[in-house]
Design an enzyme around this catalytic site. Structure first.
Site, PDB file in Angstrom:
ATOM      1  N   LYS A 150       0.797  -1.233   0.000  1.00 14.10           N
ATOM      2  CA  LYS A 150       0.000   0.000   0.000  1.00 14.10           C
ATOM      3  C   LYS A 150       0.830   1.286   0.000  1.00 14.10           C
ATOM      4  O   LYS A 150       0.479   2.286   0.632  1.00 14.10           O
ATOM      5  CB  LYS A 150      -0.968   0.004   1.184  1.00 14.10           C
ATOM      6  CG  LYS A 150      -2.018  -1.104   1.091  1.00 14.10           C
ATOM      7  CD  LYS A 150      -2.946  -1.136   2.275  1.00 14.10           C
ATOM      8  CE  LYS A 150      -2.372  -1.842   3.451  1.00 14.10           C
ATOM      9  NZ  LYS A 150      -3.374  -2.263   4.446  1.00 14.10           N
ATOM     10  N   ASP A 186      -5.935  -5.754  10.479  1.00 16.15           N
ATOM     11  CA  ASP A 186      -7.254  -5.090  10.446  1.00 16.15           C
ATOM     12  C   ASP A 186      -8.389  -6.080  10.186  1.00 16.15           C
ATOM     13  O   ASP A 186      -9.515  -5.886  10.668  1.00 16.15           O
ATOM     14  CB  ASP A 186      -7.295  -3.948   9.424  1.00 16.15           C
ATOM     15  CG  ASP A 186      -6.858  -4.367   8.022  1.00 16.15           C
ATOM     16  OD1 ASP A 186      -6.378  -5.504   7.845  1.00 16.15           O
ATOM     17  OD2 ASP A 186      -6.965  -3.537   7.099  1.00 16.15           O
TER      18      ASP A 186
END
Length: 399
Positions: A150, A186
Site C-alpha cells: 500500500k 485489520d
C-alpha cells in the site's frame, strides 16, 4: 480483450485455485512458495464479553493513522457496552518512505498528542495495535513485518518486530508509558469487533486501500503452530494471490499497465484487481484506451487525465452514485480538464461499473473459497456464518 463480465465457471475456477493456495500456505513444506501465506495470528478465541476497562487502540493500515480510547463497560441487557473517542492523523509522505525510526517516531508523536487532548498522559493503559501489513506472528504481541504494501517503503522495518519498533519509539519520547499487549491485522480487528454484535461472525474481510481476509481455522490444519485442539484465527494475506500465475488468464492489458507502473510490480496481483489503491487508476487506463481508439472525448485526453493517479477511486463511487442527470459525472470530468458529451458521461460510467463489478465478483470468489474451506473442515453440509466487513471501498461504493 475488453472488460466483459466474468462467467460463473471462471469465478469458480478462481475459488478453486484460491482454496488450493490456502491449503499450501498452511502446510510447512509448501508454505514458502504459496502465494497465500495463511499467517497464524495467535488469536485463539473470539471475545467472551468479560473484557472491561479502558484501552488504547492504534490503527495503521493506509495513509491515515487512527488513535482511539476505548471504554468497555458492563451492560445489564447486552452484557457490555463500548464507547470510543478517536482522532485521525495523516501520515506524511516522508514518514511512509523514510526510515522505520521516522515512521514510528511520528506514530509516538500522534499518541502523545492524543493523550494530551484527553488528559490521560499520566495513565499506563493497555494498548492494542491494528497493523494491516503482512506480519509473521511469533506471539500475540510479537510479529515480524514480512513486506510493506500500500505505498509504504520505510526502510529498516521489514524483517523486524513491529511491536519492538513501537516500544522503542515510545521509550525515545519518554513522556508517556504504554503496555503494548497485542498486535493484530485489520481483518482480525474487524472480525473480533463484529463478534460483539453477532456471535456467528468468524470471518473478517477488508475492502479498502488494500484487500484481505481472515477466518477461524481448525488448529489441526495450522502446521506452522503446535497444537491440535480448537481453532486459531488465520490471516490469509490473500492480496498476494496470483504471484504463482494463478490469475494470468483473468488479467487484462489494463491490469498489466497498472501493475507495471505501481511501486511493487508483480506483487499483490489479486489486490490490484479489487482494492481502492488501484481501482481509480484502472478506470483511468481504460478511459485512455478508449480515447486512443477515438471512442471517447473526440479522441483527445487532457494532460491531467494522462497523469498517473489523477483519477481517484472516490470518483468511481461518485460517478456510480450519479442520479441519472449526469451532473456529478460532468463535474468530475471537468475537474480533470475534459468537457464531455452526454454519451461520454455514459461511457465513463460504464467503465467505472465494469471495473467495480469485476472487483466485487473477484472478492466474492475469494470469500467463497474461505467459507467453503471452513464448511469442509467442519464436515458440515451447510455452514451458517457471518462475515464482518470494513474498508473505504466497501463502505463508500454505492453498490
Amino acid at each position: 480483450m475488453c472488460f466483459s463480465r466474468l462467467k460463473k465457471e471462471q469465478l469458480k475456477e478462481v475459488m478453486k485455485r484460491m482454496m488450493r493456495e490456502m491449503d499450501r500456505g498452511l502446510r510447512v513444506e509448501t508454505h514458502q512458495e504459496s502465494s497465500v501465506k495463511m499467517l497464524p495470528t495467535y488469536v485463539y478465541s473470539t471475545p467472551e464479553g468479560s473484557e472491561v476497562g479502558d484501552f488504547l487502540a492504534l490503527d495503521l493500515g493506509g495513509t491515515n493513522f487512527r488513535v482511539m480510547l476505548v471504554k468497555v463497560g458492563e451492560d445489564e441487557e447486552r452484557g457490555w457496552k463500548v464507547e470510543t473517542k478517536h482522532q485521525m492523523y495523516s501520515i506524511p509522505e516522508d514518514a511512509m518512505t523514510g526510515t522505520a525510526e521516522m515512521l514510528f517516531d511520528y506514530i509516538a508523536e500522534c499518541i502523545s498528542d492524543f493523550l494530551d487532548r484527553h488528559h490521560i498522559k499520566h495513565r499506563k493503559l493497555p494498548l492494542g495495535f491494528t497493523f494491516s501489513f503482512p506480519v509473521r506472528h511469533e506471539d500475540i504481541d510479537k510479529g515480524i513485518l514480512l513486506n510493506w504494501t500500500k505505498g509504504f517503503k520505510a526502510s529498516g522495518a521489514e524483517g523486524n518486530n513491529v511491536v519492538g519498533l513501537l516500544r522503542d519509539a515510545i521509550k525515545r519520547r519518554g513522556d508517556f508509558e504504554m503496555d503494548v499487549v497485542a498486535m493484530v491485522n485489520d481483518t482480525v480487528a474487524t472480525m473480533i469487533s463484529c463478534y460483539y454484535e453477532d456471535r456467528s461472525c468468524e470471518v473478517g474481510m477488508i475492502v479498502g486501500t488494500g484487500c484481505n481476509a481472515c477466518y477461524m481455522e481448525e488448529m489441526r490444519t495450522v502446521e506452522l503452530v503446535e497444537g491440535e485442539e480448537g481453532r486459531m484465527c488465520v490471516n490469509t494475506e490473500w492480496g498476494a494471490f496470483g504471484a504463482n500465475g494463478e490469475l494470468e488468464e483473468f488479467r487484462l492489458e489494463y491490469d498489466r499497465v497498472v501493475d507495471e507502473t505501481s511501486l511493487n510490480p508483480g506483487q499483490q496481483l489479486y489486490e490490484k484487481l479489487i482494492s481502492g489503491k488501484y481501482m481509480g487508476e484502472l478506470v483511468r487506463v481504460v478511459l485512455l484506451k478508449l480515447v486512443n481508439e477515438e471512442l471517447l472525448f473526440n479522441g483527445e485526453a487532457s494532460d491531467l487525465l494522462k497523469t498517473r493517479g489523477s483519477f481517484e477511486t472516490r470518483y468511481v463511487s461518485q460517478i456510480e452514485s450519479d442520479s441519472g442527470d449526469r451532473k456529478q459525472i460532468y463535474n468530475i470530468l471537468s475537474t480533470l480538464g475534459v468537457l464531455p458529451s452526454e454519451m461520454d458521461c455514459d461511457i465513463v460510467r460504464l467503465a467505472c461499473e465494469s471495473v467495480s463489478t469485476r472487483a466485487a465478483h473477484m472478492c466474492g470468489a475469494g470469500l467463497a473459497a474461505v467459507i467453503n474451506r471452513m464448511r469442509e473442515r467442519r464436515s458440515q453440509e451447510v455452514l451458517k456464518i457471518t462475515v464482518g466487513v470494513d474498508g473505504s471501498v466497501y463502505k463508500l461504493h454505492p453498490w
